[in-house]
Scaffold this motif. Structure first.
Motif, mmCIF file in Angstrom:
data_model
loop_
_atom_site.group_PDB
_atom_site.id
_atom_site.type_symbol
_atom_site.label_atom_id
_atom_site.label_comp_id
_atom_site.label_asym_id
_atom_site.label_seq_id
_atom_site.Cartn_x
_atom_site.Cartn_y
_atom_site.Cartn_z
ATOM 1 N N ILE A 87 0.862 -1.197 0.000
ATOM 2 C CA ILE A 87 0.000 0.000 0.000
ATOM 3 C C ILE A 87 0.897 1.245 0.000
ATOM 4 O O ILE A 87 1.904 1.305 0.703
ATOM 5 C CB ILE A 87 -0.934 0.008 1.230
ATOM 6 C CG1 ILE A 87 -1.791 -1.277 1.269
ATOM 7 C CG2 ILE A 87 -1.835 1.248 1.229
ATOM 8 C CD1 ILE A 87 -2.686 -1.499 0.063
ATOM 9 N N ALA A 88 0.506 2.218 -0.829
ATOM 10 C CA ALA A 88 1.317 3.432 -1.004
ATOM 11 C C ALA A 88 0.441 4.670 -0.821
ATOM 12 O O ALA A 88 -0.792 4.579 -0.763
ATOM 13 C CB ALA A 88 1.913 3.424 -2.414
ATOM 14 N N LEU A 89 1.107 5.818 -0.779
ATOM 15 C CA LEU A 89 0.394 7.103 -0.651
ATOM 16 C C LEU A 89 -0.101 7.550 -2.028
ATOM 17 O O LEU A 89 0.398 8.526 -2.582
ATOM 18 C CB LEU A 89 1.331 8.164 -0.075
ATOM 19 C CG LEU A 89 1.594 8.121 1.430
ATOM 20 C CD1 LEU A 89 2.764 9.027 1.798
ATOM 21 C CD2 LEU A 89 0.362 8.546 2.214
ATOM 22 N N GLY A 90 -1.023 6.813 -2.584
ATOM 23 C CA GLY A 90 -1.524 7.130 -3.921
ATOM 24 C C GLY A 90 -0.742 6.367 -4.983
ATOM 25 O O GLY A 90 0.339 5.805 -4.728
ATOM 26 N N ALA A 91 -1.299 6.373 -6.199
ATOM 27 C CA ALA A 91 -0.666 5.639 -7.299
ATOM 28 C C ALA A 91 0.695 6.240 -7.655
ATOM 29 O O ALA A 91 1.618 5.531 -8.061
ATOM 30 C CB ALA A 91 -1.584 5.639 -8.515
ATOM 31 N N LYS A 92 0.830 7.551 -7.502
ATOM 32 C CA LYS A 92 2.099 8.175 -7.867
ATOM 33 C C LYS A 92 3.225 7.657 -6.968
ATOM 34 O O LYS A 92 4.318 7.344 -7.435
ATOM 35 C CB LYS A 92 1.970 9.692 -7.746
ATOM 36 C CG LYS A 92 3.129 10.448 -8.351
ATOM 37 C CD LYS A 92 2.940 11.925 -8.127
ATOM 38 C CE LYS A 92 3.730 12.747 -9.099
ATOM 39 N NZ LYS A 92 3.504 14.187 -8.866
ATOM 40 N N HIS A 93 2.937 7.553 -5.673
ATOM 41 C CA HIS A 93 3.926 7.001 -4.743
ATOM 42 C C HIS A 93 4.197 5.537 -5.088
ATOM 43 O O HIS A 93 5.348 5.076 -5.026
ATOM 44 C CB HIS A 93 3.375 7.155 -3.313
ATOM 45 C CG HIS A 93 4.323 6.735 -2.236
ATOM 46 N ND1 HIS A 93 3.929 5.994 -1.155
ATOM 47 C CD2 HIS A 93 5.655 6.940 -2.077
ATOM 48 C CE1 HIS A 93 4.967 5.774 -0.366
ATOM 49 N NE2 HIS A 93 6.030 6.339 -0.909
#
Ligand SMILES: Cc1ncc(COP(=O)(O)O)c(C=O)c1O
Length: 393
Positions: A87-93
């Motif tokens: 899991i990331a801070l949004g797709a960009k991350h």
């Protein structure tokens, strides 16, 4: 170092608004709609649960990871489990985490041109070199064009289908060709599937659905930002082979510790609600038709009907030539100043002579924006014909 030019337009529009100007923005790459009440309620419940007040695991909430794995398995036809998800801070991350896992300093990553500037930005942020690859007349990548830009340092290609700003959807035959090329040269595919729900031609396929044997060399990136109108919540993910996930987990652990737990709970609720993206796609399809038809009705504008995504990407070079603007950026600046309408100039995407216009806004906003555009351009038409008349005299 330059910031994302899309944010520059959004910032100028926001500054004008703060001064009291009535600005309509079709510049943002996000749905105008609010996040659904069900997601908001889940987040409120999560805030009240003391379990969310403390550290969680770096890889992310296991329930959310399982939901993301199921969603990506559904798209790709390849089995994935919660262990395969970061899991990331949004797709960009997520794109950044994938890139930094794959490359060493100076390695090259191929990105589409025209394309979303964020792709090149994450490569640069990870210490790599983003190499723009020219797309074909339908804004699609091809194995030939990719191979033309391949060097011994090429490590990966970022494929985004449907794409931003072009809306291009790569058909299965093209994906097969790209997958064969990647496999032949040992190149990784980062499949940015953030717009997967917005496919108006029924042709969207995940590259892994077409070529499942590419699983060991593919990273699938997704998130809730666009499908669930949750750009501000910052939740996305990557689904990838174990060595990539291990690297991404370590990076998250060493930097942000983990994505905020309340936001992950909200994302869980989003993934349990498949209806919202379907509804949004239905409304966008209608708005896409209205916007593209209007744009094509204006002399000097040629707007292809995008296969997917949430943007029209018209060629305005005829308009620039006929009415005297020096560039798309000049036109976009004029539209903001004169019509109080924000759009993104094509220069932001490596596509001078075009503008990007978002149709993920409500009907009323879109209709008002269209009226403003038509009125503003009609006034210049009068001016330019008066000028021509003057010149003839
Ligand atoms: C192609 C593409 N990928 C990724 C993103 C980023 O998504 P997120 O807001 O989840 O980081 C965007 C946002 O505009 C995008 O256009």
């Amino acid at each position: 170092m330059t910031d994302n030019p899309i944010f520059a337009v959004a910032a100028k529009a926001a500054a004008l608004r703060a001064q009291g100007a009535d600005v309509i923005t079709l510049a943002a790459g996000e749905p105008q709609a609010a996040t659904s009440a069900a997601v908001v309620e889940a987040a409120v419940d999560a805030v009240r649960d003391p379990a969310t007040h403390h550290y969680g695991t770096a890889q992310g909430d296991p329930v959310l990871r399982a939901l993301a794995a199921t969603a990506v398995a559904g798209d790709t036809g390849v089995p994935w489990s919660a262990d395969d998800v970061q899991i990331a801070l949004g797709a960009k991350h997520a794109l950044f985490l994938a890139t930094q896992a794959l490359i060493d300093a100076g390695d090259e990553v191929l990105v589409a041109a025209p394309g979303w500037p964020g792709h090149a930005e994450v490569v640069t942020a990870a210490g790599g070199v983003a190499v723009p690859v020219a797309t074909d007349e339908h804004f699609r990548l091809s194995a030939e064009a990719l191979d033309h830009c391949r060097t011994p340092r090429t490590r990966a290609v970022i494929l985004s289908s449907p794409g931003n700003p072009t809306g291009a959807v790569h058909p299965a035959s093209r994906l097969r060709q790209i997958a064969d090329w990647a496999q032949q040269h040992g190149i990784w595919v980062i499949s940015d599937d953030i717009y997967r729900a917005f496919d108006y031609t029924g042709t969207y396929r995940s590259i892994l659905r077409v070529v499942p044997r590419l699983r060991g060399r593919t990273v699938v990136v997704g998130g809730v930002s666009k499908e669930h109108a949750m750009t501000g919540w910052r939740v996305g993910w990557l689904v990838a082979p174990p060595e990539i996930i291990a690297s991404a987990r370590l990076h998250v652990s060493r930097t942000i510790t983990h994505v905020p737990t309340v936001n992950q709970r909200a994302a869980r609720a989003a993934l349990n609600d498949p209806g919202t993206p379907v509804e949004a796609a239905r409304a966008y399809r209608r708005r896409r038709a209205l916007l593209v038809e209007t744009l094509n009705g204006i002399d000097g504008i040629d707007c292809p009907l995008p296969d997917g995504g949430m943007f029209a990407f018209p060629d305005v070079s005829g308009l620039l030539r006929d009415r005297g603007w020096t560039s798309s950026a000049d036109l976009a600046g004029w539209l903001l100043d004169t019509a109080r309408l924000a759009v993104v100039p094509g220069e932001a995407f490596n596509a001078p002579g075009r503008i990007r216009v978002c149709f993920a806004v409500d009907d009323e906003t879109l209709i008002t924006a269209i009226e403003r555009l038509q009125t503003a351009l009609a006034s210049t038409e009068h001016e330019s014909s008066a000028q021509q008349l003057e010149e003839v005299r």
